[in-house]
Design a protein around this motif. Sequence first.
Motif, mmCIF file in Angstrom:
data_model
loop_
_atom_site.group_PDB
_atom_site.id
_atom_site.type_symbol
_atom_site.label_atom_id
_atom_site.label_comp_id
_atom_site.label_asym_id
_atom_site.label_seq_id
_atom_site.Cartn_x
_atom_site.Cartn_y
_atom_site.Cartn_z
ATOM 1 N N VAL A 149 0.866 -1.182 0.000
ATOM 2 C CA VAL A 149 0.000 0.000 0.000
ATOM 3 C C VAL A 149 0.896 1.223 0.000
ATOM 4 O O VAL A 149 1.834 1.314 0.802
ATOM 5 C CB VAL A 149 -0.944 0.043 1.223
ATOM 6 C CG1 VAL A 149 -1.757 1.337 1.216
ATOM 7 C CG2 VAL A 149 -1.871 -1.166 1.241
ATOM 8 N N THR A 150 0.625 2.141 -0.915
ATOM 9 C CA THR A 150 1.331 3.428 -0.910
ATOM 10 C C THR A 150 0.320 4.541 -0.709
ATOM 11 O O THR A 150 -0.829 4.446 -1.158
ATOM 12 C CB THR A 150 2.065 3.682 -2.252
ATOM 13 O OG1 THR A 150 1.118 3.647 -3.327
ATOM 14 C CG2 THR A 150 3.148 2.647 -2.489
ATOM 15 N N VAL A 171 -5.811 -4.223 5.699
ATOM 16 C CA VAL A 171 -5.947 -4.728 4.325
ATOM 17 C C VAL A 171 -4.630 -5.253 3.744
ATOM 18 O O VAL A 171 -4.618 -5.870 2.674
ATOM 19 C CB VAL A 171 -6.559 -3.669 3.378
ATOM 20 C CG1 VAL A 171 -7.923 -3.222 3.894
ATOM 21 C CG2 VAL A 171 -5.637 -2.477 3.153
ATOM 22 N N LEU A 172 -3.514 -5.018 4.434
ATOM 23 C CA LEU A 172 -2.238 -5.574 3.986
ATOM 24 C C LEU A 172 -2.153 -7.070 4.298
ATOM 25 O O LEU A 172 -2.637 -7.527 5.334
ATOM 26 C CB LEU A 172 -1.077 -4.864 4.675
ATOM 27 C CG LEU A 172 -0.529 -3.608 4.014
ATOM 28 C CD1 LEU A 172 0.471 -2.926 4.951
ATOM 29 C CD2 LEU A 172 0.150 -3.915 2.674
ATOM 30 N N ARG A 177 3.757 -4.409 2.971
ATOM 31 C CA ARG A 177 4.408 -3.190 3.450
ATOM 32 C C ARG A 177 3.662 -1.935 3.012
ATOM 33 O O ARG A 177 3.055 -1.886 1.944
ATOM 34 C CB ARG A 177 5.854 -3.139 2.980
ATOM 35 C CG ARG A 177 6.083 -3.345 1.530
ATOM 36 C CD ARG A 177 7.421 -4.073 1.287
ATOM 37 N NE ARG A 177 7.572 -4.540 -0.073
ATOM 38 C CZ ARG A 177 7.085 -5.696 -0.534
ATOM 39 N NH1 ARG A 177 6.374 -6.471 0.243
ATOM 40 N NH2 ARG A 177 7.285 -6.062 -1.782
ATOM 41 N N LEU A 178 3.753 -0.947 3.875
ATOM 42 C CA LEU A 178 3.190 0.381 3.630
ATOM 43 C C LEU A 178 4.321 1.358 3.368
ATOM 44 O O LEU A 178 5.336 1.357 4.063
ATOM 45 C CB LEU A 178 2.395 0.841 4.867
ATOM 46 C CG LEU A 178 2.045 2.339 4.928
ATOM 47 C CD1 LEU A 178 1.068 2.727 3.808
ATOM 48 C CD2 LEU A 178 1.461 2.699 6.298
ATOM 49 N N LEU A 179 4.122 2.216 2.359
ATOM 50 C CA LEU A 179 5.043 3.313 2.098
ATOM 51 C C LEU A 179 4.258 4.617 2.104
ATOM 52 O O LEU A 179 3.279 4.759 1.358
ATOM 53 C CB LEU A 179 5.753 3.133 0.755
ATOM 54 C CG LEU A 179 6.703 1.932 0.698
ATOM 55 C CD1 LEU A 179 6.019 0.764 -0.020
ATOM 56 C CD2 LEU A 179 7.999 2.283 0.000
ATOM 57 N N VAL A 180 4.660 5.538 2.973
ATOM 58 C CA VAL A 180 4.025 6.848 3.080
ATOM 59 C C VAL A 180 5.020 7.895 2.597
ATOM 60 O O VAL A 180 6.050 8.131 3.233
ATOM 61 C CB VAL A 180 3.611 7.165 4.535
ATOM 62 C CG1 VAL A 180 2.940 8.542 4.599
ATOM 63 C CG2 VAL A 180 2.690 6.095 5.096
ATOM 64 N N LEU A 257 10.075 9.595 3.208
ATOM 65 C CA LEU A 257 9.427 8.335 2.856
ATOM 66 C C LEU A 257 9.472 7.420 4.074
ATOM 67 O O LEU A 257 10.546 7.013 4.513
ATOM 68 C CB LEU A 257 10.131 7.670 1.674
ATOM 69 C CG LEU A 257 9.567 6.297 1.278
ATOM 70 C CD1 LEU A 257 8.129 6.421 0.779
ATOM 71 C CD2 LEU A 257 10.441 5.626 0.220
ATOM 72 N N HIS A 258 8.289 7.129 4.628
ATOM 73 C CA HIS A 258 8.171 6.208 5.750
ATOM 74 C C HIS A 258 7.787 4.819 5.228
ATOM 75 O O HIS A 258 7.014 4.697 4.272
ATOM 76 C CB HIS A 258 7.092 6.677 6.738
ATOM 77 C CG HIS A 258 7.531 7.786 7.621
ATOM 78 N ND1 HIS A 258 7.734 9.077 7.159
ATOM 79 C CD2 HIS A 258 7.796 7.820 8.966
ATOM 80 C CE1 HIS A 258 8.108 9.849 8.170
ATOM 81 N NE2 HIS A 258 8.146 9.107 9.270
#
Length: 263
Positions: A149-150, A171-172, A177-180, A257-258
């Motif tokens: 998810v970005t 939902v992951l 992995r999530l990227l913010v 970028l987190h």
Amino acid sequence: MTAQQDNHQENSSDSASENTTHFGFQTVDKNEKESKVASVFHSVAAQYDVMNDLMSFGIHRLWKRFTIDASGVRPGNKVLDLAGGTGDLTAKFSQLVGREGKVILADINSSMLNVGRDKLRDKGLVQNIEYVQANAQYLPFEDNTFDIVTIAFGLRNVTDKDMALRSIYRVLKPGGRLLVLEFSKPEHELISKAYDFYSFNILPKMGELVAKDGDSYQYLAESIRMHPDQDTLKDMMDSAGFEQTSFKNLTGGVVALHKGYKF
């Protein structure tokens, strides 16, 4: 940072209660923020790509490229590009996940979603992309759906960021992995002062000239200042359940970028 802007940041937790939140430097009822943000993006959607290039001198393309490279995306992955707007990340992910993969471009704003859909279809990107109008706080997807998810330049506009992070976590898939990618706090005083001058003196005038909407770009500048700094956002991701969280400052911390994993 000017005294006024500094004061707004310091008092951000005090002036927002259980029933109120921030819309730029204003304190508004939580129920109002969504419609106020919606009107901003309905207004700027048509000129959004042009303004992004002008505002960032084209550097936003490098930030997004860095995000793609950091995502570890592979053929066959299922990707959610949340607050995906005009589809810059979706376009690249679509090519990388291939025919066996899928990318969902989701945005709460119908105008932004329509601009993104038209742009990607004009590029011939139709095979593996779906479009969903969705609120990040209440994602309409099943648990354990996405590999990646970005959310790029969208989290600061969400009313309840903690709730959105928990929704993304749900939902992951395990191992996902999530990227913010988001504007953040500059690392150096000199950069911070120059950035403040640009944001509050040049940006709204640019918005007035190009997008015929200075007020919306004033809000965007203010919303950046009210967004949690790098360490605070990392802590929020930890609290939502993410593990091995980290961040990388880009352009001196103007953007960060987190990244976090669900195990």
